[in-house]
Design a protein around this motif. Sequence first.
Motif, short mmCIF file in Angstrom:
data_model
loop_
_atom_site.label_atom_id
_atom_site.label_comp_id
_atom_site.label_asym_id
_atom_site.label_seq_id
_atom_site.Cartn_x
_atom_site.Cartn_y
_atom_site.Cartn_z
N LYS A 73 1.81 2.53 -3.43
CA LYS A 73 0.43 2.77 -4.24
C LYS A 73 0.32 4.28 -3.49
O LYS A 73 -0.19 5.21 -4.32
CB LYS A 73 -0.69 1.95 -3.98
CG LYS A 73 -0.48 0.91 -4.71
CD LYS A 73 -1.90 -0.20 -4.87
CE LYS A 73 -1.92 -0.88 -3.31
NZ LYS A 73 -3.14 -1.92 -3.42
N THR A 74 0.17 4.61 -2.29
CA THR A 74 -0.04 5.77 -1.74
C THR A 74 1.19 6.71 -2.00
O THR A 74 0.68 8.13 -2.47
CB THR A 74 -0.17 5.53 -0.37
OG1 THR A 74 -1.09 4.65 0.38
CG2 THR A 74 -0.31 6.90 0.55
N GLN A 87 0.85 -1.17 0.02
CA GLN A 87 -0.06 0.07 0.12
C GLN A 87 0.96 1.29 0.01
O GLN A 87 0.39 2.22 -0.65
CB GLN A 87 -0.88 -0.10 1.24
CG GLN A 87 -1.93 1.33 1.27
CD GLN A 87 -2.88 1.26 0.24
OE1 GLN A 87 -3.38 0.13 -0.35
NE2 GLN A 87 -2.81 2.24 -0.57
#
Length: 392
Positions: free
Chosen positions: A182-183, A179
């Motif tokens: 992606k963040t 994550q």
Amino acid sequence: MTPRTILQVIPELQTGGAERTTVDIARALVSAGHRAIVASAGGRLEAELLAVGGEHIALPLATKSPLGLWRNSRALARLIRHEGVDLVHARSRAPAWSALWAARARKVPFVTTYHGIYNQKSALKAFYNSVMARGDAVIANSHYTAELIASRHPLARGRISVIHRGSDLAALDPAGIPQARKTALAERWGLAPGERVILNLARLTAWKGQRVLIDALAELAARGTPETEGWVAILAGDAQGREDYLRDLEQRIEAAGLSGRIRLVGHCDDVGAALALASVSVVASVEAEAFGRAAVEAQAAGVPIVATDLGAAPETVLAPPEVAAEARTGWRVRPGDASALAEAMGSMLALSPDERSRLVARAKAHVAASFTVEAMCTATLAIYSRLLAQRA
């Protein structure tokens, strides 16, 4: 295969299918107990090459001047002799001429890979291109490319092997993308929560079709239908010095009233994260692709894909009329047709969750059957082994 020293030559190690394949083959060679040397002018991927156990020799192999080619051939011949190189593999025309002369001088096998669709509008250009068909083995990255080589260079017919460009499918699985990656990318691109991303991963050059894509996005925006709203388009690619083209794209976006909604974000180093953020992937090329890695990687990542119906696209993206509509793995549209491209993007954005899930499953099965990096490396090393056995 007995441990060998394999030399790959390429102009630079920046970004692109040929460069990525060079590193993938180096990794496979080292894993199999061989020595992998790459000669180039260096670039972004040099650090990755060293990290997988490959070695890099800096040479000005991007030069196309006759004197430069001759000097490089002398340098490569010395390298072959000093490092005990057993086989040379060339991946681009200018360094291939130098590598051919050096390999013949040192009497080692010479392999070429035809990575692109080279312009051939004159007898002189045909001769220049012919070096890529002069290998003891000539690797074509698609059946489309193989047919092109055979038609241009009939004497190479018996030496052509098709080895599709392979991708690391596991690395593209969105479930395996942290994550945090992606963040970080979403923040860099200025994405708001819930925005659907239409992604174009391609260097900024006219034949990659960004102008057509912008026109198609303008048509899509004008429709204003609920199921196709809430998107932002990311055009991720390096202009590589084409500042006039970059300014033209910026002006085109502004004229369409889509500033901020279509974003030119520059080169993207994290393809896995980019695809994990995407709802739709677009290949808008207006000239034939020899293979089309972006289409394969989108399917591997579970992202619906639309590609222009050129070159190897029928091999990488299954769609009617070659297959039934229920067997499609993506969409193919006429090159340069902004309306058809807008229609396809709208269809993908309007897919129900069940329709999208079935499409993604078919696409993943298709690429897993034909386009893995493991299959590419195994087939390439088998060619090396065969040629070396013949010389033993």
